[in-house]
Enzyme design. Structure first.
Site, PDB file in Angstrom:
ATOM      1  N   GLY A 197       5.884  -3.283  -7.551  1.00 16.81           N
ATOM      2  CA  GLY A 197       4.833  -4.249  -7.868  1.00 16.81           C
ATOM      3  C   GLY A 197       4.010  -4.719  -6.682  1.00 16.81           C
ATOM      4  N   SER A 198       3.915  -3.886  -5.625  1.00 16.62           N
ATOM      5  CA  SER A 198       3.105  -4.356  -4.493  1.00 16.62           C
ATOM      6  C   SER A 198       1.617  -4.364  -4.853  1.00 16.62           C
ATOM      7  CB  SER A 198       3.370  -3.525  -3.231  1.00 16.62           C
ATOM      8  OG  SER A 198       2.879  -2.228  -3.378  1.00 16.62           O
ATOM      9  N   ASN A 199       1.189  -3.434  -5.686  1.00 12.64           N
ATOM     10  CA  ASN A 199      -0.218  -3.471  -6.118  1.00 12.64           C
ATOM     11  C   ASN A 199      -0.477  -4.621  -7.078  1.00 12.64           C
ATOM     12  OD1 ASN A 199      -1.997  -1.124  -5.091  1.00 12.64           O
ATOM     13  ND2 ASN A 199       0.004  -0.188  -5.481  1.00 12.64           N
ATOM     14  N   MET A 241       4.955   4.178 -14.866  1.00 17.62           N
ATOM     15  CA  MET A 241       5.479   5.535 -14.807  1.00 17.62           C
ATOM     16  C   MET A 241       5.580   6.210 -16.181  1.00 17.62           C
ATOM     17  SD  MET A 241       5.675   5.782 -11.654  1.00 17.62           S
ATOM     18  CE  MET A 241       6.574   7.296 -11.354  1.00 17.62           C
ATOM     19  N   ASN A 264      -6.460   3.188 -12.828  1.00 17.13           N
ATOM     20  CA  ASN A 264      -5.175   3.584 -12.257  1.00 17.13           C
ATOM     21  C   ASN A 264      -5.343   3.748 -10.755  1.00 17.13           C
ATOM     22  OD1 ASN A 264      -2.450   4.563 -12.226  1.00 17.13           O
ATOM     23  ND2 ASN A 264      -3.247   6.655 -12.044  1.00 17.13           N
ATOM     24  N   HIS A 275      -3.747   5.988  -7.551  1.00 14.81           N
ATOM     25  CA  HIS A 275      -2.923   7.174  -7.281  1.00 14.81           C
ATOM     26  C   HIS A 275      -2.849   7.395  -5.765  1.00 14.81           C
ATOM     27  CE1 HIS A 275      -1.014  10.981  -8.148  1.00 14.81           C
ATOM     28  NE2 HIS A 275      -1.779  11.504  -7.215  1.00 14.81           N
TER      29      HIS A 275
END
Ligand code: GRF
Length: 204
Positions: free
Chosen positions: A12-14, A90, A107, A109
């Site tokens: 959950g760093s983003n 995921m 998203n 990536h």
């Protein structure tokens, strides 16, 4: 001001980078809900810390993918979300889910797409011996890690890199370009034309 739904499965760093950006007074978005498909994922605690409604949906409890996605989509709609931000989620989303939020799912990536799609993008970059990799924020379409590119940030590969070190440096860039991409979206600065994202001149 837009409402943002984040879907995540892990650290959950983003999520945290987006939630932090949203605390800035002039930032045009609010994280209204987090949806997570892993029971013990650290991102759930992070949501609590930021006082954001967090839901764990156990995929095993639903008969099939469609039911799971329908529940997730209903929760997102119930929280009035204008944008869905996938942040380390995921699970592949089906056309059903994507069509419920057309051009409203992003998203992040960990590569410079279209290079190194799919899992383990950092490992693939190291194996390929590229000198530069990075990260990409894009709109989500039905194809895996495809869809109009919003922003990218390059990261140099060092001689002594391993997957972990490289991933950490890429993440630092992710935490800059993901909130920035969402901000551009919220300000109405993004236009999709012929599969490409254009940032309106007045916003550059
Ligand atoms: C990031 O590397 C992102 O690029 C990928 O999943 C990872 C999520 O990390 N999609 P975190 O959970 O946000 O720390």
């Amino acid at each position: 001001m837009i409402n943002i739904a984040v879907m995540a499965s892990g650290r959950g760093s983003n999520f945290e980078a987006i939630a932090r950006a949203a605390l800035k007074p002039d930032w045009p978005g609010k994280v209204s809900v987090l949806i997570c498909d892993r029971e013990k994922a650290p991102v759930l605690e992070k949501a609590e810390r930021f006082n954001i409604d967090g839901y764990y949906l156990d995929p095993g409890e639903y008969g099939d993918r469609r039911q799971f996605e329908s529940e997730a989509a209903d929760l997102i709609a119930a929280h009035d979300a204008d944008l869905v931000a996938l942040a380390g989620f995921m699970r592949l989303l089906s056309p059903y889910f994507i069509e419920r939020f057309p051009d409203r799912i992003m998203n992040i990536h960990p590569s410079l797409l279209p290079a190194f799609r799919g899992l383990k993008a950092q490992k693939k970059a190291l194996e390929a011996g590229v000198k530069v990799t990075g990260c990409t924020v894009h709109f989500v379409t039905e194809e895996l890690d495809e869809g109009p590119i919003i922003m990218q940030a390059p990261v140099k590969v060092k001689e002594d890199d391993d997957e972990e070190k490289l991933s950490r440096r890429i993440r630092r860039q992710e935490h800059l370009i993901y909130p920035r991409s969402i901000e551009l979206y919220a300000r109405g600065c993004l236009e999709i034309r012929e599969g490409k994202v254009r940032i309106k001149p007045s916003c550059r």
